[in-house]
Design a protein around this motif. Sequence first.
Motif, PDB file in Angstrom:
ATOM      1  N   TRP A  31      94.493 120.014  70.390  1.00  0.00           N
ATOM      2  CA  TRP A  31      93.525 120.535  69.430  1.00  0.00           C
ATOM      3  C   TRP A  31      93.293 122.035  69.551  1.00  0.00           C
ATOM      4  N   SER A  32      94.129 122.700  70.367  1.00  0.00           N
ATOM      5  CA  SER A  32      94.089 124.161  70.459  1.00  0.00           C
ATOM      6  C   SER A  32      95.254 124.810  69.721  1.00  0.00           C
ATOM      7  N   PHE A  81      96.283 113.197  63.659  1.00  0.00           N
ATOM      8  CA  PHE A  81      94.982 113.168  64.324  1.00  0.00           C
ATOM      9  C   PHE A  81      94.611 111.742  64.723  1.00  0.00           C
ATOM     10  N   GLU A 112      97.581 125.381  64.089  1.00  0.00           N
ATOM     11  CA  GLU A 112      97.305 124.588  62.894  1.00  0.00           C
ATOM     12  C   GLU A 112      96.660 123.267  63.290  1.00  0.00           C
ATOM     13  N   PRO A 113      95.543 122.897  62.658  1.00  0.00           N
ATOM     14  CA  PRO A 113      94.963 121.570  62.933  1.00  0.00           C
ATOM     15  C   PRO A 113      95.955 120.476  62.588  1.00  0.00           C
ATOM     16  N   CYS A 141      86.330 116.456  64.466  1.00  0.00           N
ATOM     17  CA  CYS A 141      86.708 117.800  64.901  1.00  0.00           C
ATOM     18  C   CYS A 141      86.567 118.752  63.717  1.00  0.00           C
ATOM     19  N   ARG A 178      88.732 117.015  60.683  1.00  0.00           N
ATOM     20  CA  ARG A 178      89.452 115.761  60.885  1.00  0.00           C
ATOM     21  C   ARG A 178      88.489 114.780  61.553  1.00  0.00           C
ATOM     22  N   MET A 183      86.835 125.156  67.920  1.00  0.00           N
ATOM     23  CA  MET A 183      86.760 123.814  67.366  1.00  0.00           C
ATOM     24  C   MET A 183      85.537 123.107  67.929  1.00  0.00           C
ATOM     25  N   TRP A 186      87.381 122.639  62.853  1.00  0.00           N
ATOM     26  CA  TRP A 186      88.028 123.883  63.269  1.00  0.00           C
ATOM     27  C   TRP A 186      87.508 125.048  62.423  1.00  0.00           C
TER      28      TRP A 186
END
Length: 308
Positions: free
Chosen positions: A274-275, A285, A278-279, A304, A74, A248, A306
């Motif tokens: 961001w943890s 975002f 699912e992104p 980012c 993202r 990530m 992942w």
Amino acid sequence: MEQSHGSARPELPEPVQALPEPSTPVPTFPEPLVIGRPPMLRSDPGVLPTPHPEHLGRPDSELDGAALPGLVVRAASIRGDAHRYYGTPRQDAMGLWQTGEAQLLTCVADGLGSKELSHAGASQACASAYRNITDLRAYTDLQVAAEYLIEGIADDIRKQAVQHEVPADALSTTFLAAVIDQSADASSHRARLMRVGDSTAFLLRRGVWEECFGKEGEETIASSATHALPGDIGHVEVAVADLEPGDMLLLCTDGISTPLTRNSRVGDQLSAWWSQAEPPSLPEFFWQSSFRAKSYDDDRTAICVWRV
């Protein structure tokens, strides 16, 4: 005329009016999250920046992403509230491409605020990275490979300055790139990072931020902030990060890194977002990257990656 006989025609009933459909509430998107004290400036774009005679204006924001073998990406680059208020262009730039065999190139750049065409230099740096990139895995010394790439980028920025008939430092910009191995079968994805200036990278692992270029105090940040392309090709820094499942990698300009490292509430909130398992989606975002915090109104660029 004869009058017709028989019963009178019955009157037709009034047409039945259809009942209105029950109103469905229209979903609304929330305003960017305010973390801590609210800023004084609004987050809405204002007047359009005036384009330079030799370089057209830039869009307020960019959004991008990808789903690759073992990786989800993202990316967002957002004009800061201060630049929106004064009607000046976004000086950040970003880029992400697949290059070579199973290799992802991501980069961010931050044009120096005092330079009129630094936004052009930032855009040129990212585009030039794609043109000059080679398979860094072929080099035994990452520092040598990074210096070779940076020299090519700096040379392209100088050529652009000649075209604009301005000094080379009018296009001054920081630069950060990561070349990431991508293979669905690999236990980890190695990221080879290189930079000039204060744009930086973090590894988010189990909710904890780790700085890829080592712990940076305020003195280090102030020092590295003076380094920029095309002039400072002798200040290339490199680092390596191995992405394990659940990790990530964040590449960002100081519009993200400064509040992340100096405001614990910002760092905690970004980590919480961001943890997740699912992104986020692309719109989500962009909304997350648009958070607001008092005193942090610079351009923001974040990429980012992942490891899934």
